[in-house]
Write a protein that holds these residues in place. Structure first.
Motif, PDB file in Angstrom:
ATOM      1  N   ILE A   1     -53.751   8.859   4.223  1.00  0.00           N
ATOM      2  CA  ILE A   1     -53.686   7.874   5.153  1.00  0.00           C
ATOM      3  C   ILE A   1     -53.138   8.037   6.393  1.00  0.00           C
ATOM      4  N   ALA A   2     -52.049   9.137   6.517  1.00  0.00           N
ATOM      5  CA  ALA A   2     -51.600   9.450   7.989  1.00  0.00           C
ATOM      6  C   ALA A   2     -52.877  10.250   8.635  1.00  0.00           C
ATOM      7  N   ALA A   3     -53.690  10.963   7.939  1.00  0.00           N
ATOM      8  CA  ALA A   3     -54.756  11.390   8.744  1.00  0.00           C
ATOM      9  C   ALA A   3     -55.623  10.460   9.399  1.00  0.00           C
ATOM     10  N   ASN A   4     -55.879   9.147   8.816  1.00  0.00           N
ATOM     11  CA  ASN A   4     -56.441   8.076   9.161  1.00  0.00           C
ATOM     12  C   ASN A   4     -55.832   7.279  10.194  1.00  0.00           C
ATOM     13  N   VAL A   5     -54.542   7.235  10.390  1.00  0.00           N
ATOM     14  CA  VAL A   5     -53.682   6.488  11.261  1.00  0.00           C
ATOM     15  C   VAL A   5     -54.010   6.679  12.705  1.00  0.00           C
ATOM     16  N   ARG A   6     -54.268   8.131  12.895  1.00  0.00           N
ATOM     17  CA  ARG A   6     -54.091   8.692  14.242  1.00  0.00           C
ATOM     18  C   ARG A   6     -55.536   8.029  14.935  1.00  0.00           C
ATOM     19  N   ARG A   7     -55.380   8.005  16.388  1.00  0.00           N
ATOM     20  CA  ARG A   7     -56.494   7.758  17.237  1.00  0.00           C
ATOM     21  C   ARG A   7     -56.604   8.663  18.130  1.00  0.00           C
ATOM     22  N   PRO A   8     -57.589   9.638  17.983  1.00  0.00           N
ATOM     23  CA  PRO A   8     -57.957  10.379  19.083  1.00  0.00           C
ATOM     24  C   PRO A   8     -58.231   9.556  20.453  1.00  0.00           C
ATOM     25  N   GLU A   9     -58.042  10.665  21.598  1.00  0.00           N
ATOM     26  CA  GLU A   9     -58.077  10.063  22.762  1.00  0.00           C
ATOM     27  C   GLU A   9     -59.353   9.523  22.990  1.00  0.00           C
ATOM     28  N   ALA A  10     -60.387   9.923  22.596  1.00  0.00           N
ATOM     29  CA  ALA A  10     -61.682   9.600  22.785  1.00  0.00           C
ATOM     30  C   ALA A  10     -61.847   7.996  21.979  1.00  0.00           C
ATOM     31  N   GLU A  11     -61.443   7.889  20.936  1.00  0.00           N
ATOM     32  CA  GLU A  11     -61.258   6.685  20.247  1.00  0.00           C
ATOM     33  C   GLU A  11     -60.353   5.707  20.912  1.00  0.00           C
ATOM     34  N   GLU A  12     -59.369   6.089  21.597  1.00  0.00           N
ATOM     35  CA  GLU A  12     -58.361   5.169  22.287  1.00  0.00           C
ATOM     36  C   GLU A  12     -59.063   4.648  23.513  1.00  0.00           C
ATOM     37  N   ALA A  13     -59.799   5.361  24.042  1.00  0.00           N
ATOM     38  CA  ALA A  13     -60.577   5.022  25.229  1.00  0.00           C
ATOM     39  C   ALA A  13     -61.375   4.009  25.133  1.00  0.00           C
ATOM     40  N   GLU A  14     -62.098   4.173  23.833  1.00  0.00           N
ATOM     41  CA  GLU A  14     -63.363   3.438  23.599  1.00  0.00           C
ATOM     42  C   GLU A  14     -62.626   1.934  23.023  1.00  0.00           C
ATOM     43  N   ALA A  15     -61.643   2.012  22.395  1.00  0.00           N
ATOM     44  CA  ALA A  15     -60.853   0.858  22.248  1.00  0.00           C
ATOM     45  C   ALA A  15     -60.384   0.071  23.177  1.00  0.00           C
ATOM     46  N   GLU A  16     -59.952   0.679  24.207  1.00  0.00           N
ATOM     47  CA  GLU A  16     -59.471   0.070  25.287  1.00  0.00           C
ATOM     48  C   GLU A  16     -60.670  -0.438  26.179  1.00  0.00           C
ATOM     49  N   ALA A  17     -61.615   0.117  26.366  1.00  0.00           N
ATOM     50  CA  ALA A  17     -62.860  -0.087  27.101  1.00  0.00           C
ATOM     51  C   ALA A  17     -63.535  -1.588  26.510  1.00  0.00           C
ATOM     52  N   GLU A  18     -63.488  -1.651  25.157  1.00  0.00           N
ATOM     53  CA  GLU A  18     -63.980  -2.722  24.354  1.00  0.00           C
ATOM     54  C   GLU A  18     -63.147  -3.747  24.473  1.00  0.00           C
ATOM     55  N   ALA A  19     -61.841  -3.662  24.505  1.00  0.00           N
ATOM     56  CA  ALA A  19     -60.953  -4.800  24.535  1.00  0.00           C
ATOM     57  C   ALA A  19     -60.868  -5.257  25.911  1.00  0.00           C
ATOM     58  N   GLU A  20     -61.132  -4.303  27.152  1.00  0.00           N
ATOM     59  CA  GLU A  20     -61.537  -4.897  28.468  1.00  0.00           C
ATOM     60  C   GLU A  20     -62.614  -5.895  28.522  1.00  0.00           C
ATOM     61  N   ASP A  21     -63.729  -5.336  28.168  1.00  0.00           N
ATOM     62  CA  ASP A  21     -65.047  -5.746  27.961  1.00  0.00           C
ATOM     63  C   ASP A  21     -64.796  -7.242  27.304  1.00  0.00           C
ATOM     64  N   GLN A  22     -64.154  -7.347  26.004  1.00  0.00           N
ATOM     65  CA  GLN A  22     -63.847  -8.614  25.577  1.00  0.00           C
ATOM     66  C   GLN A  22     -63.173  -9.756  26.449  1.00  0.00           C
ATOM     67  N   GLY A  23     -62.181  -9.032  27.039  1.00  0.00           N
ATOM     68  CA  GLY A  23     -61.303  -9.843  27.979  1.00  0.00           C
ATOM     69  C   GLY A  23     -62.144 -10.338  29.034  1.00  0.00           C
ATOM     70  N   GLU A  24     -63.035  -9.593  29.557  1.00  0.00           N
ATOM     71  CA  GLU A  24     -63.902 -10.222  30.723  1.00  0.00           C
ATOM     72  C   GLU A  24     -64.987 -11.035  30.436  1.00  0.00           C
ATOM     73  N   SER A  25     -65.498 -11.125  29.318  1.00  0.00           N
ATOM     74  CA  SER A  25     -66.612 -11.846  28.656  1.00  0.00           C
ATOM     75  C   SER A  25     -65.820 -13.395  28.347  1.00  0.00           C
TER      76      SER A  25
END
Length: 173
Positions: A145-169
C-alpha cells in the motif's frame, strides 16, 4: 539454532534502530527529518517530512521491538512493510543485486525480521504461529500500500496537466 536466531534478531534490530534514528534525528550520518523529507518528496511521497517521520518511527520502533524480542509480529510487520516499500520505491528498477543498488539487501532484511521471541516468551505471550504469520502478512500489505501511495514527479506533472486541461474545458463549456 536459537542462539543464532537471537544474534540475527539483535543485529537486524540494532541496524533498524540506526536507520530510523538517521531519518528522525540525523544520527549515524543520516539527514534527519528535513533531509529525509526532501528525499521522500523526490520519490513521490507528499508531504515528504510526514513520510520521513513515519518511516523513521517504523524503522526505529520496529527495530527496538525486534531487538528486545517484544511484540515481535508487530516489529516484523513494521520492518517488512518498510523494506517492501523501499524495494518498490528505490531498488526494483535496479535489478536484484546490491552492488547495482538492487533489492537484494532490503529483501534479506525483510526476511530476517522474523526470528524467535524472547521477552514475549518471558511474559508468556505466544506470538508465533498464526499471530506471527498475520504480522508478516500485515507487513506485506502495508508495504505494498505504501509503495502505491507515492506519486513520482512525472505522474504528479501528468495529473496537474490533466486537471488543468479539465479546468479549461469546463471554462469553455
Amino acid at each position: 539454532m536459537d542462539f543464532g536466531l537471537l544474534v540475527l534478531r539483535l543485529v537486524v534490530g540494532a541496524l533498524f534502530i540506526g536507520h530510523g534514528t538517521q531519518k528522525l534525528f540525523g544520527w549515524f550520518g543520516g539527514y534527519g527529518v528535513e533531509g529525509t523529507g526532501g528525499f521522500m518528496e523526490s520519490l513521490g511521497y507528499r508531504p515528504g517530512k510526514r513520510y520521513a517521520v513515519l518511516g523513521g518511527v517504523a524503522e526505529a520502533g520496529g527495530g527496538l521491538l525486534l531487538f528486545l524480542g517484544l511484540l515481535t509480529p508487530l516489529a516484523a510487520a513494521a520492518i517488512i512493510g518498510m523494506m517492501i516499500n523501499a524495494i518498490f520505491a528505490v531498488h526494483v528498477e535496479k535489478g536484484a543485486w546490491n552492488q547495482d543498488g538492487g533489492y537484494e539487501f532490503p529483501l534479506v532484511l525483510a526476511v530476517a525480521a522474523g526470528g524467535t521471541a524472547s521477552v514475549d516468551k518471558l511474559f508468556g505471550l505466544n506470538l508465533g504461529g498464526l499471530i506471527g504469520w498475520l504480522g508478516i502478512l500485515l507487513g506485506i500489505i502495508v508495504g505494498v500500500i505504501a509503495a502505491n501511495v507515492r506519486r513520482p514527479e512525472a505522474e504528479e506533472a501528468e495529473a496537474e496537466a490533466e486537471a488543468e486541461d479539465q479546468g479549461e474545458s469546463h471554462k469553455a463549456a
